[in-house]
Design a protein around this motif. Structure first.
Motif, PDB file in Angstrom:
ATOM      1  N   HIS A 229       9.735  -3.192  -4.603  1.00  0.00           N
ATOM      2  CA  HIS A 229      10.876  -2.278  -4.538  1.00  0.00           C
ATOM      3  C   HIS A 229      11.896  -2.508  -5.653  1.00  0.00           C
ATOM      4  O   HIS A 229      12.774  -1.676  -5.861  1.00  0.00           O
ATOM      5  CB  HIS A 229      11.566  -2.356  -3.160  1.00  0.00           C
ATOM      6  N   ARG A 230      11.753  -3.607  -6.417  1.00  0.00           N
ATOM      7  CA  ARG A 230      12.693  -3.873  -7.520  1.00  0.00           C
ATOM      8  C   ARG A 230      12.064  -3.624  -8.887  1.00  0.00           C
ATOM      9  O   ARG A 230      12.748  -3.762  -9.921  1.00  0.00           O
ATOM     10  CB  ARG A 230      13.183  -5.330  -7.464  1.00  0.00           C
ATOM     11  N   GLN A 231      10.778  -3.294  -8.932  1.00  0.00           N
ATOM     12  CA  GLN A 231      10.086  -3.236 -10.226  1.00  0.00           C
ATOM     13  C   GLN A 231      10.700  -2.200 -11.172  1.00  0.00           C
ATOM     14  O   GLN A 231      10.977  -2.494 -12.339  1.00  0.00           O
ATOM     15  CB  GLN A 231       8.598  -2.935 -10.014  1.00  0.00           C
ATOM     16  N   ALA A 232      10.912  -0.974 -10.673  1.00  0.00           N
ATOM     17  CA  ALA A 232      11.424   0.093 -11.544  1.00  0.00           C
ATOM     18  C   ALA A 232      12.821  -0.259 -12.048  1.00  0.00           C
ATOM     19  O   ALA A 232      13.128  -0.100 -13.237  1.00  0.00           O
ATOM     20  CB  ALA A 232      11.437   1.423 -10.795  1.00  0.00           C
ATOM     21  N   ALA A 233      13.672  -0.765 -11.158  1.00  0.00           N
ATOM     22  CA  ALA A 233      15.052  -1.110 -11.552  1.00  0.00           C
ATOM     23  C   ALA A 233      15.048  -2.281 -12.528  1.00  0.00           C
ATOM     24  O   ALA A 233      15.845  -2.323 -13.473  1.00  0.00           O
ATOM     25  CB  ALA A 233      15.883  -1.443 -10.317  1.00  0.00           C
ATOM     26  N   TRP A 234      14.142  -3.251 -12.302  1.00  0.00           N
ATOM     27  CA  TRP A 234      14.103  -4.386 -13.232  1.00  0.00           C
ATOM     28  C   TRP A 234      13.707  -3.919 -14.641  1.00  0.00           C
ATOM     29  O   TRP A 234      14.344  -4.312 -15.634  1.00  0.00           O
ATOM     30  CB  TRP A 234      13.151  -5.492 -12.757  1.00  0.00           C
ATOM     31  N   LEU A 235      12.690  -3.066 -14.717  1.00  0.00           N
ATOM     32  CA  LEU A 235      12.273  -2.560 -16.034  1.00  0.00           C
ATOM     33  C   LEU A 235      13.418  -1.782 -16.686  1.00  0.00           C
ATOM     34  O   LEU A 235      13.705  -1.951 -17.867  1.00  0.00           O
ATOM     35  CB  LEU A 235      11.037  -1.659 -15.881  1.00  0.00           C
ATOM     36  N   ALA A 236      14.096  -0.941 -15.910  1.00  0.00           N
ATOM     37  CA  ALA A 236      15.167  -0.108 -16.467  1.00  0.00           C
ATOM     38  C   ALA A 236      16.294  -0.977 -17.028  1.00  0.00           C
ATOM     39  O   ALA A 236      16.807  -0.714 -18.119  1.00  0.00           O
ATOM     40  CB  ALA A 236      15.702   0.837 -15.403  1.00  0.00           C
TER      41      ALA A 236
ATOM     42  N   ALA B  63      -1.945 -15.165   0.838  1.00  0.00           N
ATOM     43  CA  ALA B  63      -1.937 -15.571   2.250  1.00  0.00           C
ATOM     44  C   ALA B  63      -1.516 -14.440   3.164  1.00  0.00           C
ATOM     45  O   ALA B  63      -1.946 -14.365   4.318  1.00  0.00           O
ATOM     46  CB  ALA B  63      -1.003 -16.768   2.432  1.00  0.00           C
ATOM     47  N   ARG B  64      -0.629 -13.583   2.647  1.00  0.00           N
ATOM     48  CA  ARG B  64      -0.216 -12.435   3.454  1.00  0.00           C
ATOM     49  C   ARG B  64       0.327 -11.354   2.537  1.00  0.00           C
ATOM     50  O   ARG B  64       0.689 -11.627   1.386  1.00  0.00           O
ATOM     51  CB  ARG B  64       0.829 -12.818   4.498  1.00  0.00           C
ATOM     52  N   VAL B  65       0.373 -10.144   3.065  1.00  0.00           N
ATOM     53  CA  VAL B  65       0.924  -9.005   2.321  1.00  0.00           C
ATOM     54  C   VAL B  65       1.983  -8.381   3.213  1.00  0.00           C
ATOM     55  O   VAL B  65       1.744  -8.167   4.409  1.00  0.00           O
ATOM     56  CB  VAL B  65      -0.187  -7.978   1.990  1.00  0.00           C
ATOM     57  N   ASP B  66       3.177  -8.106   2.646  1.00  0.00           N
ATOM     58  CA  ASP B  66       4.240  -7.543   3.490  1.00  0.00           C
ATOM     59  C   ASP B  66       4.160  -6.012   3.533  1.00  0.00           C
ATOM     60  O   ASP B  66       3.283  -5.406   2.909  1.00  0.00           O
ATOM     61  CB  ASP B  66       5.616  -8.064   3.060  1.00  0.00           C
ATOM     62  N   ALA B  67       5.094  -5.410   4.243  1.00  0.00           N
ATOM     63  CA  ALA B  67       5.037  -3.962   4.468  1.00  0.00           C
ATOM     64  C   ALA B  67       5.185  -3.171   3.174  1.00  0.00           C
ATOM     65  O   ALA B  67       4.721  -2.033   3.067  1.00  0.00           O
ATOM     66  CB  ALA B  67       6.136  -3.561   5.457  1.00  0.00           C
ATOM     67  N   ASP B  68       5.838  -3.751   2.147  1.00  0.00           N
ATOM     68  CA  ASP B  68       5.982  -3.071   0.850  1.00  0.00           C
ATOM     69  C   ASP B  68       4.758  -3.242  -0.044  1.00  0.00           C
ATOM     70  O   ASP B  68       4.718  -2.719  -1.154  1.00  0.00           O
ATOM     71  CB  ASP B  68       7.189  -3.638   0.085  1.00  0.00           C
ATOM     72  N   GLY B  69       3.820  -4.100   0.379  1.00  0.00           N
ATOM     73  CA  GLY B  69       2.640  -4.344  -0.451  1.00  0.00           C
ATOM     74  C   GLY B  69       2.763  -5.568  -1.335  1.00  0.00           C
ATOM     75  O   GLY B  69       1.902  -5.815  -2.182  1.00  0.00           O
TER      76      GLY B  69
ATOM     77  N   LYS C 289       3.774 -13.030  -5.198  1.00  0.00           N
ATOM     78  CA  LYS C 289       2.964 -12.890  -6.424  1.00  0.00           C
ATOM     79  C   LYS C 289       2.157 -11.607  -6.323  1.00  0.00           C
ATOM     80  O   LYS C 289       1.276 -11.473  -5.457  1.00  0.00           O
ATOM     81  CB  LYS C 289       2.035 -14.100  -6.570  1.00  0.00           C
ATOM     82  N   ASN C 290       2.442 -10.661  -7.239  1.00  0.00           N
ATOM     83  CA  ASN C 290       1.731  -9.383  -7.242  1.00  0.00           C
ATOM     84  C   ASN C 290       0.780  -9.295  -8.432  1.00  0.00           C
ATOM     85  O   ASN C 290       0.967  -9.967  -9.445  1.00  0.00           O
ATOM     86  CB  ASN C 290       2.742  -8.232  -7.292  1.00  0.00           C
TER      87      ASN C 290
END
Ligand code: SAM
Length: 228
Positions: free
Chosen positions: A134-141, A169-175, A193-194
């Protein structure tokens, strides 16, 4: 140890994990089967930043710096942790052009808004994989706002390799994926880690970037693009 003891020993804070790991961080790069990829990336990074003024985000111990900065005109490394930058500062680098400062990658303030950026290139190694979806686009911008128009950006990160990468080990609701990692002091840390795909990166960058070049090696991916 009960399950709840073991759960509570998993620390959630990624920046502290890397501070604690500073002196053992580079062991990961010593794995013999990764050396061909690493040598190739080192050569490639040196060429990409030749003649450039580079802003690096999440520099860490500066593992890529000797190769990447060799032909750069200037190099501004940043990281949130003093512990990792102390390791970077201990390297044999040309400190007439390489400098470091503490900075939060989510609140970069190296360039005053409205003034011309001195940076015509940026680099982030093994960082984007730690940015929550959920922060990827804002971080790039906000990275792009620190750079001059037309700047070259290079991201480098790990591919997920079954049997070699630390399992998710697990994946959260955001992926977002999470790995459980251990340090030599016995502490255990849950680290986000994505492993983004080329298509995901293209979609994130379509408005801001052109000339995207995605490269997949055996253990790493690289992405090079130019800001519009
Ligand atoms: C996987 S290491 C990457 C280090 C280096 N770029 C490399 O390629 O080896 C991640 C780095 O991100 C830093 N870090 C964690 N949170 C940060 C934040 N919010 N802002 C800046 N750096 C951060 C850590 O201190 C660590 O050095």
């Amino acid at each position: 140890m009960t399950n709840s003891d073991s759960d509570s020993s998993i620390k959630l804070q990624m920046p502290r994990y890397y501070a604690q790991r500073a002196h053992e961080y580079e062991e990961i790069f010593a794995r013999p089967h990764r050396q061909a990829d690493i040598a190739r990336i080192q050569r490639w990074l040196g060429e990409q930043f030749s003649g450039r003024h580079v802003l690096e985000v999440a520099t860490g111990t500066g593992y890529w710096l000797p190769a990447a900065s060799a032909q750069a005109l200037s190099w501004q490394g940043t990281d949130i942790n003093t512990e990792v930058l102390a390791v970077a500062r201990s390297k044999s680098l040309d400190f007439s052009k390489v400098s470091f400062r503490l900075a939060d990658a989510y609140a970069l303030d190296l360039v005053v808004p409205g003034s011309a950026s001195p940076f015509d290139a940026a680099f982030a190694g093994h960082w984007f994989s730690h940015v929550p979806v959920h922060r990827q686009a804002a971080w790039l911008a906000q990275l792009h706002r620190q750079l001059a128009p037309g700047a070259t950006v290079i991201l480098l990160d790990n591919r997920y390799v079954e049997g070699d990468s630390t399992p998710i080990a697990r994946v959260d609701a955001d992926g977002n994926g999470y790995q459980v990692r251990s340090l030599s002091d016995g502490s255990r840390h849950e680290v986000l880690k994505n492993f983004p795909t080329r298509e995901q990166m293209q979609a994130l960058l379509q408005a801001d970037a052109q000339a995207l070049e995605w490269q997949e090696l055996d253990y790493f991916w690289t992405l090079k693009y130019r800001l519009r």
